[in-house]
Design an enzyme around this catalytic site. Structure first.
Site, mmCIF file in Angstrom:
data_model
loop_
_atom_site.group_PDB
_atom_site.id
_atom_site.type_symbol
_atom_site.label_atom_id
_atom_site.label_comp_id
_atom_site.label_asym_id
_atom_site.label_seq_id
_atom_site.Cartn_x
_atom_site.Cartn_y
_atom_site.Cartn_z
ATOM 1 N N LYS A 44 0.850 -1.208 0.000
ATOM 2 C CA LYS A 44 0.000 0.000 0.000
ATOM 3 C C LYS A 44 0.881 1.251 0.000
ATOM 4 O O LYS A 44 2.086 1.169 0.273
ATOM 5 C CB LYS A 44 -0.916 -0.017 1.219
ATOM 6 C CG LYS A 44 -0.191 -0.033 2.548
ATOM 7 C CD LYS A 44 -1.136 -0.375 3.690
ATOM 8 C CE LYS A 44 -0.409 -0.367 5.013
ATOM 9 N NZ LYS A 44 -1.267 -0.877 6.103
ATOM 10 N N ARG A 139 -11.010 -0.186 14.129
ATOM 11 C CA ARG A 139 -11.056 0.622 12.904
ATOM 12 C C ARG A 139 -12.074 -0.027 11.970
ATOM 13 O O ARG A 139 -13.191 0.435 11.848
ATOM 14 C CB ARG A 139 -9.678 0.683 12.222
ATOM 15 C CG ARG A 139 -8.617 1.382 13.039
ATOM 16 C CD ARG A 139 -7.347 1.629 12.235
ATOM 17 N NE ARG A 139 -6.889 0.447 11.497
ATOM 18 C CZ ARG A 139 -5.682 0.305 10.973
ATOM 19 N NH1 ARG A 139 -4.792 1.279 11.084
ATOM 20 N NH2 ARG A 139 -5.347 -0.794 10.323
ATOM 21 N N TYR A 271 16.582 28.832 11.296
ATOM 22 C CA TYR A 271 15.430 29.574 11.815
ATOM 23 C C TYR A 271 15.311 29.413 13.327
ATOM 24 O O TYR A 271 15.442 28.306 13.855
ATOM 25 C CB TYR A 271 14.144 29.079 11.167
ATOM 26 C CG TYR A 271 14.009 29.504 9.726
ATOM 27 C CD1 TYR A 271 13.864 30.852 9.386
ATOM 28 C CD2 TYR A 271 14.030 28.558 8.701
ATOM 29 C CE1 TYR A 271 13.744 31.242 8.063
ATOM 30 C CE2 TYR A 271 13.901 28.942 7.379
ATOM 31 C CZ TYR A 271 13.760 30.285 7.060
ATOM 32 O OH TYR A 271 13.644 30.676 5.757
ATOM 33 N N MET A 319 12.837 24.305 4.734
ATOM 34 C CA MET A 319 12.085 23.683 3.644
ATOM 35 C C MET A 319 13.002 22.908 2.690
ATOM 36 O O MET A 319 12.679 21.796 2.271
ATOM 37 C CB MET A 319 11.313 24.756 2.867
ATOM 38 C CG MET A 319 10.450 24.178 1.759
ATOM 39 S SD MET A 319 9.618 25.430 0.795
ATOM 40 C CE MET A 319 8.293 25.904 1.899
HETATM 41 C C1 LIG Z 1 -0.587 -2.017 6.623
HETATM 42 C C2 LIG Z 1 -1.243 -3.275 6.921
HETATM 43 C C3 LIG Z 1 -0.496 -4.432 7.121
HETATM 44 C C4 LIG Z 1 1.014 -4.419 7.148
HETATM 45 O O1 LIG Z 1 1.452 -3.803 8.342
HETATM 46 P P1 LIG Z 1 3.002 -3.641 8.691
HETATM 47 O O2 LIG Z 1 3.014 -3.133 10.077
HETATM 48 O O3 LIG Z 1 3.542 -2.644 7.714
HETATM 49 O O4 LIG Z 1 3.612 -4.974 8.532
HETATM 50 C C5 LIG Z 1 -1.166 -5.614 7.327
HETATM 51 N N1 LIG Z 1 -2.513 -5.660 7.340
HETATM 52 C C6 LIG Z 1 -3.266 -4.555 7.164
HETATM 53 C C7 LIG Z 1 -4.745 -4.667 7.211
HETATM 54 C C8 LIG Z 1 -2.670 -3.331 6.961
HETATM 55 O O5 LIG Z 1 -3.413 -2.242 6.794
#
Ligand SMILES: *Cc1c(COP(=O)(O)O)cnc(C)c1O
Length: 384
Positions: A44, A139, A271, A319
């Protein structure tokens, strides 16, 4: 000439880390359960910032790819990926289902709305789905109380030819820091979902890499784990380095010094003058700032490597630039190489720790303006 910053991705590090995960799982297998689970490589967020194309190459040995974004999933098919692709959040609106159908995408089913959309859909062929159980992350997913009924609806969709099969999945909230909570959450999964037909999927990187954890997961048919961050060479655990887990960085963020200057005792840098020189010293200015994705919260003391020597940031990140202490690097001059994180530099996790965040965020946040290079493998560099 473009600014000297770049993010380099080494495809062989991705493959190495996947192999490392497979070996860990094989080691926790026993004669009672000889086969390791299948591995979804989680890609992802543009493969945690590493690029979908690179991930498809680097993870060619994975059993499947998992992600959220429909366009990224389609891209994997266009690149020739024929094994399963899993959408971790499933689909968002009825129109998405035509894409799932056409590209043979496996979906999570986490809500009644998704079940209803699927019931109303017309599909060319049945989809593959994992019905998600909420074991305490709160979630996504059906509660323990509503899961049996949701799963039964999915079975009904199988009978109607909308699904080829219905599997089970859940996601642990504290696999990285609290074994007791994870055991309890696995208990919810066992009570509620284990024993129902269909494949199942649990375990992010932390659960996958916890020694012995896999053997506590019920042996319940076709099994899939879902490691993400570890595949990119970042540790899921606060108290264990990626290196100690046998993982290799897959991304190196590197730049150069564009200026070097002598400053006097009590001169301020950057800064707000948050750093004042404790004595006369040399500092270097690096072509990298928060607009490149480097964290602004990385303050004085954050590790960085200049010309192969470990030193630290001084003052606030701007930046487009940041300042470093050149005291341990007397040979440094404009053009000297700088590694912000990755091979030949600090680990992304060390930088994240100094900035009060996690490696995940830094890897995902590298800005589009940073030129990307893809190589087969990094040449190992010793750090002084
Ligand atoms: C992101 C995610 C993972 C992988 O998690 P990591 O901590 O990066 O290994 C697995 N399952 C779901 C549902 C996720 O959203």
């Amino acid at each position: 000439m473009p600014r000297p910053i770049s993010a380099t991705v080494a495809v062989s590090s991705l493959s190495h880390n996947l192999q490392r995960v497979a070996t860990c799982l094989e080691q926790s297998c026993s004669t009672a359960r000889p086969r390791r689970p299948n591995i979804w490589a989680v890609i992802k967020a543009n493969a945690y910032g590493h690029g979908i194309d690179e991930a498809v190459r680097g993870f060619s040995q994975a059993d499947g790819l998992a992600m959220l974004d429909l366009n990224e999933a389609v891209r994997c098919r266009e690149l020739g990926w024929t094994k399963p692709i899993m959408l971790l959040e499933g689909f968002f609106e009825p129109a998405d289902l035509a894409v799932l159908d056409e590209y043979r995408l496996t979906t999570a089913l986490h809500s009644q709305e998704q079940l209803d959309m699927l019931a109303a859909a017309t599909l060319a062929q049945p989809l593959h789905a994992f019905v998600k159980l909420n074991v305490g992350m709160n979630r996504l997913g059906f509660s323990e109380q509503s899961y049996p009924q949701a799963y039964e609806q999915a079975r009904q969709l199988c009978r109607q030819g909308k699904l080829a099969w219905a599997g089970k999945m859940s996601h642990f909230a504290r696999a990285d820091d609290d074994a007791a909570t994870t055991r309890a959450q696995l208990g919810v999964f066992e009570r509620c979902a284990a024993g129902l037909p269909g494949p199942f999927s649990v375990c992010n990187s932390a659960a996958t890499l916890t020694p012995g954890f896999w053997t506590t997961v019920p042996d319940d048919g076709d099994q899939w784990v879902r490691p993400g961050i570890c595949l990119y060479g970042s540790s899921p655990f606060a108290d264990q380095s990626a290196d100690s887990l046998g993982l290799r960085p897959a991304m190196t963020l590197a730049s150069q010094l564009i200026s070097v200057r002598e400053i006097a005792h009590d001169d301020g840098v950057g800064y707000g003058h948050t750093f004042r020189a404790p004595n006369n010293m040399r500092i270097g200015i690096v072509a990298c700032g928060y607009a490149d994705g480097y964290p602004r919260h990385a303050g004085t003391g954050t590790p960085i490597v200049v010309d192969g020597v470990r030193t630290t940031l001084v003052g606030r990140v701007s930046m487009d630039m940041l300042a470093v202490d050149l005291t341990p690097v007397p040979q440094a001059r404009p053009g000297s190489p700088v590694v912000l994180w990755g091979e030949g530099g600090p680990s992304v996790d060390d930088v994240a720790l100094a900035a009060g965040t996690i490696g995940y965020e830094l890897l995902c946040a590298v800005a589009p303006r940073v030129p990307r290079k893809v190589i087969d493998s990094f040449v190992h560099k010793e750090i002084a």
